[in-house]
Design a protein around this motif. Sequence first.
Motif, PDB file in Angstrom:
ATOM      1  N   THR A  25       0.847  -1.191   0.000  1.00 38.88           N
ATOM      2  CA  THR A  25       0.000   0.000   0.000  1.00 38.88           C
ATOM      3  C   THR A  25       0.886   1.246   0.000  1.00 38.88           C
ATOM      4  N   SER A  28      -0.700   4.723   1.670  1.00 34.43           N
ATOM      5  CA  SER A  28      -0.735   4.804   3.131  1.00 34.43           C
ATOM      6  C   SER A  28       0.676   4.812   3.707  1.00 34.43           C
ATOM      7  N   LEU A  31       1.871   8.404   3.262  1.00 32.94           N
ATOM      8  CA  LEU A  31       1.215   9.291   4.231  1.00 32.94           C
ATOM      9  C   LEU A  31       1.760   9.081   5.642  1.00 32.94           C
ATOM     10  N   GLY A  32       1.935   7.837   6.047  1.00 30.16           N
ATOM     11  CA  GLY A  32       2.470   7.554   7.368  1.00 30.16           C
ATOM     12  C   GLY A  32       3.889   8.074   7.532  1.00 30.16           C
TER      13      GLY A  32
END
Length: 81
Positions: A25, A28, A31-32
């Motif tokens: 992914t 995500s 973003l993390g």
Amino acid sequence: DKHQRIINKIVEEEHYRTSRMSLFTPVSGLLGGSLIGLSAFTLLLGNGDILGASGICASFALAPRKTLTEPSQQWKLAFMA
């Protein structure tokens, strides 16, 4: 029967391979990672401290009283919790 076992084995291996790829992914993950980077940058800018596990653990080992009592150091306790 032997051929059916071979076919079942191939199907299981293919399912395992494709199911592992579905865990990839990138959005995500990006973003993390961005949130962690932004948090580390904010801490550096606001407190002058570098976010790192070894530094936090060292401060607890070398100066535990200071780390637990000074307001400017108490973020380390919250981070470890």
